[in-house]
Design a protein around this motif. Structure first.
Motif, PDB file in Angstrom:
ATOM      1  N   GLY A 263       2.495  28.171  20.683  1.00  0.00           N
ATOM      2  CA  GLY A 263       1.322  28.957  21.029  1.00  0.00           C
ATOM      3  C   GLY A 263       0.953  28.885  22.489  1.00  0.00           C
ATOM      4  N   VAL A 264       1.523  27.926  23.247  1.00  0.00           N
ATOM      5  CA  VAL A 264       1.238  27.784  24.678  1.00  0.00           C
ATOM      6  C   VAL A 264       2.328  28.518  25.464  1.00  0.00           C
ATOM      7  CG1 VAL A 264       1.035  26.187  26.612  1.00  0.00           C
ATOM      8  CG2 VAL A 264       0.037  25.600  24.397  1.00  0.00           C
ATOM      9  N   THR A 265       1.915  29.442  26.318  1.00  0.00           N
ATOM     10  CA  THR A 265       2.879  30.194  27.129  1.00  0.00           C
ATOM     11  C   THR A 265       2.977  29.661  28.553  1.00  0.00           C
ATOM     12  OG1 THR A 265       1.191  31.817  27.794  1.00  0.00           O
ATOM     13  CG2 THR A 265       2.451  32.282  25.768  1.00  0.00           C
ATOM     14  N   ASP A 266       1.955  28.959  29.024  1.00  0.00           N
ATOM     15  CA  ASP A 266       2.021  28.404  30.379  1.00  0.00           C
ATOM     16  C   ASP A 266       0.943  27.344  30.562  1.00  0.00           C
ATOM     17  OD1 ASP A 266       2.984  28.014  32.873  1.00  0.00           O
ATOM     18  OD2 ASP A 266       2.201  29.853  33.755  1.00  0.00           O
ATOM     19  N   VAL A 267       1.110  26.545  31.624  1.00  0.00           N
ATOM     20  CA  VAL A 267       0.155  25.499  31.989  1.00  0.00           C
ATOM     21  C   VAL A 267      -0.122  25.610  33.481  1.00  0.00           C
ATOM     22  CG1 VAL A 267      -0.286  23.015  32.084  1.00  0.00           C
ATOM     23  CG2 VAL A 267       1.090  23.962  30.222  1.00  0.00           C
ATOM     24  N   HIS A 268      -1.381  25.543  33.869  1.00  0.00           N
ATOM     25  CA  HIS A 268      -1.688  25.541  35.296  1.00  0.00           C
ATOM     26  C   HIS A 268      -2.965  24.755  35.542  1.00  0.00           C
ATOM     27  CE1 HIS A 268      -4.920  28.690  35.203  1.00  0.00           C
ATOM     28  NE2 HIS A 268      -4.288  29.022  34.104  1.00  0.00           N
ATOM     29  N   ASP A 269      -3.287  24.565  36.816  1.00  0.00           N
ATOM     30  CA  ASP A 269      -4.435  23.743  37.213  1.00  0.00           C
ATOM     31  C   ASP A 269      -4.409  22.382  36.524  1.00  0.00           C
ATOM     32  OD1 ASP A 269      -6.387  25.150  39.093  1.00  0.00           O
ATOM     33  OD2 ASP A 269      -5.958  26.716  37.630  1.00  0.00           O
ATOM     34  N   LEU A 270      -3.244  21.757  36.535  1.00  0.00           N
ATOM     35  CA  LEU A 270      -3.095  20.422  35.959  1.00  0.00           C
ATOM     36  C   LEU A 270      -3.444  19.380  37.012  1.00  0.00           C
ATOM     37  CD1 LEU A 270      -2.092  18.387  33.800  1.00  0.00           C
ATOM     38  CD2 LEU A 270       0.225  18.710  34.734  1.00  0.00           C
ATOM     39  N   HIS A 271      -4.396  18.528  36.689  1.00  0.00           N
ATOM     40  CA  HIS A 271      -4.815  17.461  37.599  1.00  0.00           C
ATOM     41  C   HIS A 271      -4.835  16.145  36.827  1.00  0.00           C
ATOM     42  CE1 HIS A 271      -5.989  20.505  40.520  1.00  0.00           C
ATOM     43  NE2 HIS A 271      -6.634  21.126  39.539  1.00  0.00           N
ATOM     44  N   ILE A 272      -4.259  15.104  37.402  1.00  0.00           N
ATOM     45  CA  ILE A 272      -4.204  13.797  36.765  1.00  0.00           C
ATOM     46  C   ILE A 272      -4.660  12.756  37.783  1.00  0.00           C
ATOM     47  CG2 ILE A 272      -2.747  12.144  35.526  1.00  0.00           C
ATOM     48  CD1 ILE A 272      -0.732  14.461  35.126  1.00  0.00           C
ATOM     49  N   TRP A 273      -5.583  11.902  37.393  1.00  0.00           N
ATOM     50  CA  TRP A 273      -6.126  10.909  38.321  1.00  0.00           C
ATOM     51  C   TRP A 273      -6.743   9.754  37.533  1.00  0.00           C
ATOM     52  CZ3 TRP A 273      -8.776  14.799  36.237  1.00  0.00           C
ATOM     53  CH2 TRP A 273     -10.130  14.629  35.940  1.00  0.00           C
ATOM     54  N   SER A 274      -7.317   8.818  38.257  1.00  0.00           N
ATOM     55  CA  SER A 274      -8.015   7.691  37.639  1.00  0.00           C
ATOM     56  C   SER A 274      -9.258   7.394  38.453  1.00  0.00           C
ATOM     57  CB  SER A 274      -7.109   6.454  37.590  1.00  0.00           C
ATOM     58  OG  SER A 274      -7.821   5.333  37.084  1.00  0.00           O
ATOM     59  N   THR A 275     -10.323   7.028  37.783  1.00  0.00           N
ATOM     60  CA  THR A 275     -11.554   6.712  38.512  1.00  0.00           C
ATOM     61  C   THR A 275     -11.603   5.255  38.958  1.00  0.00           C
ATOM     62  OG1 THR A 275     -12.730   6.233  36.440  1.00  0.00           O
ATOM     63  CG2 THR A 275     -12.892   8.480  37.313  1.00  0.00           C
ATOM     64  N   GLU A 276     -10.865   4.363  38.239  1.00  0.00           N
ATOM     65  CA  GLU A 276     -10.962   2.943  38.563  1.00  0.00           C
ATOM     66  C   GLU A 276      -9.615   2.241  38.615  1.00  0.00           C
ATOM     67  OE1 GLU A 276     -10.001   3.702  35.844  1.00  0.00           O
ATOM     68  OE2 GLU A 276     -10.915   2.726  34.109  1.00  0.00           O
ATOM     69  N   GLY A 277      -8.509   3.000  38.520  1.00  0.00           N
ATOM     70  CA  GLY A 277      -7.193   2.398  38.639  1.00  0.00           C
ATOM     71  C   GLY A 277      -6.626   1.866  37.349  1.00  0.00           C
ATOM     72  N   VAL A 278      -7.301   2.079  36.224  1.00  0.00           N
ATOM     73  CA  VAL A 278      -6.819   1.582  34.944  1.00  0.00           C
ATOM     74  C   VAL A 278      -6.619   2.727  33.949  1.00  0.00           C
ATOM     75  CG1 VAL A 278      -7.314   0.101  32.962  1.00  0.00           C
ATOM     76  CG2 VAL A 278      -7.924  -0.655  35.263  1.00  0.00           C
ATOM     77  N   THR A 279      -7.654   3.532  33.753  1.00  0.00           N
ATOM     78  CA  THR A 279      -7.608   4.622  32.787  1.00  0.00           C
ATOM     79  C   THR A 279      -7.211   5.925  33.469  1.00  0.00           C
ATOM     80  OG1 THR A 279      -9.409   3.574  31.561  1.00  0.00           O
ATOM     81  CG2 THR A 279      -8.927   5.867  31.044  1.00  0.00           C
ATOM     82  N   SER A 280      -6.229   6.614  32.895  1.00  0.00           N
ATOM     83  CA  SER A 280      -5.777   7.897  33.442  1.00  0.00           C
ATOM     84  C   SER A 280      -6.518   9.040  32.767  1.00  0.00           C
ATOM     85  CB  SER A 280      -4.270   8.059  33.238  1.00  0.00           C
ATOM     86  OG  SER A 280      -3.561   7.072  33.943  1.00  0.00           O
ATOM     87  N   LEU A 281      -6.875  10.043  33.559  1.00  0.00           N
ATOM     88  CA  LEU A 281      -7.582  11.218  33.063  1.00  0.00           C
ATOM     89  C   LEU A 281      -6.825  12.466  33.485  1.00  0.00           C
ATOM     90  CD1 LEU A 281      -9.913   9.240  34.735  1.00  0.00           C
ATOM     91  CD2 LEU A 281     -11.263  10.389  33.002  1.00  0.00           C
ATOM     92  N   ALA A 282      -7.049  13.565  32.768  1.00  0.00           N
ATOM     93  CA  ALA A 282      -6.369  14.809  33.112  1.00  0.00           C
ATOM     94  C   ALA A 282      -7.229  16.003  32.768  1.00  0.00           C
ATOM     95  CB  ALA A 282      -5.028  14.907  32.377  1.00  0.00           C
ATOM     96  N   THR A 283      -7.081  17.061  33.546  1.00  0.00           N
ATOM     97  CA  THR A 283      -7.640  18.368  33.214  1.00  0.00           C
ATOM     98  C   THR A 283      -6.517  19.384  33.368  1.00  0.00           C
ATOM     99  OG1 THR A 283      -8.307  18.894  35.491  1.00  0.00           O
ATOM    100  CG2 THR A 283      -9.919  17.745  34.118  1.00  0.00           C
ATOM    101  N   CYS A 284      -6.545  20.412  32.538  1.00  0.00           N
ATOM    102  CA  CYS A 284      -5.550  21.465  32.671  1.00  0.00           C
ATOM    103  C   CYS A 284      -6.007  22.713  31.939  1.00  0.00           C
ATOM    104  CB  CYS A 284      -4.185  21.013  32.143  1.00  0.00           C
ATOM    105  SG  CYS A 284      -4.118  20.740  30.368  1.00  0.00           S
TER     106      CYS A 284
END
Length: 334
Positions: A263-284
């Motif tokens: 059902g997914v045809t593409d991915v964009h605006d993918l951002h991956i980071w961490s606020t404190e160096g331990v937990t990883s977060l993402a938006t896309c």
């Protein structure tokens, strides 16, 4: 996890915390749990107590080594005292940062305050690097002429420092992975243990042979021991503050796994980071096939794949192909 469906504004991490405060969980809807808040909620005070104990021990040993270093004339002991001072400063910063980091999220600090710990780790690394530079300059200057050194006093205080550092390390070891801040505190105490060993060895050599240059060599060994760790901590802290992708996560692999979802045809605006160096977060943004109704299934599958890749918290926006031209921002060059 916080997600949005379609084109509406993306849900805010604060929403997840509010839902938890009111006893609500998305699991009863789509299985989108919000188990990872950003600030203010800690289940234990153990890391805080560990920092306080380590600070008391380190501060006491610093004073003892400073006085003994001045009395004995040992540069190695003074070097270790300066390193203990930097550790004490670092532990104070870590303690203040941890207390600030425990403050609840606010409307102006929606990610909480845990990044303060990263700033403290960076300051700690800068201080230690400066101390290392001073030790190096002083050690090189001592090669021009021998100095009288009270080796027995030097050894006795170094043994005291080794025992104290071992105690501090034992207190901090269980919490070293709690944050980048705690990792930095533990590494400095560990380096102090090895530095104390170097001072003891130098003192024994001086007692047995009278070769005072062993003291200067020991101080250089401390520099070689501490410098790489302080520089690495500095680089790690800067990486977090610059919102760089955490080590061990490949954005290309993340995007590829997202595109494999039915059902997914593409991915964009993918951002991956961490606020404190331990937990990883993402938006896309996931572009979905308009002829298929995969909404919740796409979100569930995307979250599952992100967890497999080490990303526990994500904000995902679903959109139709014609909407994509309005959302391509902050895209890295191909």
């Amino acid at each position: 996890m916080a997600q949005t469906h379609g084109h509406g504004p993306r849900a805010h991490p604060r929403d997840a915390d509010q839902e938890q405060e009111h006893g609500h969980d998305h699991d009863h809807d789509h299985g989108h749990g919000h188990g990872h808040g950003f600030g203010g909620t800690h289940t234990t005070d153990a890391p805080l107590r560990a920092l306080i104990v380590a600070l008391l021990i380190t501060g006491t040993v610093f004073l003892a080594e400073l006085v003994a270093g001045l009395v004995s004339g040992s540069l190695a002991l003074l070097s270790d005292a300066m390193h203990m001072l930097s550790d004490s400063t670092g532990l104070i910063l870590a303690l203040v940062a941890m207390l600030l980091g425990r403050r609840e999220v606010t409307s102006r600090s929606t990610y909480g305050h845990r990044r303060v710990e990263v700033v403290a780790a960076m300051i700690n690394a800068v201080v230690v690097t400066g101390v290392v530079a001073w030790i190096l300059i002083e050690a090189l200057g001592r090669f021009t002429g021998p100095r009288d050194i009270d080796a027995p006093l030097m050894i006795a205080v170094a043994i005291l420092g080794l025992a104290a550092n071992a105690l501090s390390a034992a207190v901090l070891v269980r919490h070293r992975d709690a944050s980048l801040n705690m990792r930095g505190a533990f590494l400095h105490v560990l380096a102090d243990m090895l530095a104390s060993v170097a001072v003891i060895v130098a003192g024994v050599v001086i007692v047995l042979t009278g070769w005072t240059a062993a003291d200067t060599i020991a101080s250089l060994a401390i520099v070689a021991l501490v410098a790489p760790r302080s520089i690495r901590l500095l680089l790690e802290s800067l990486s977090v503050l610059l919102n760089r992708v955490p080590e061990g996560i490949d954005p290309a692999e993340v995007a590829r796994r997202m595109r494999e979802i039915p059902g997914v045809t593409d991915v964009h605006d993918l951002h991956i980071w961490s606020t404190e160096g331990v937990t990883s977060l993402a938006t896309c943004h996931l572009v979905v096939d308009p002829d298929r109704e995969e909404g919740c299934h796409v979100l569930d599958a995307a979250q599952a794949r992100l967890r497999e890749l080490g990303i526990e918290h994500s904000t995902i926006q679903l959109e139709l192909p014609e909407h994509r031209s309005h959302e391509d921002i902050c895209v890295p060059p191909a």
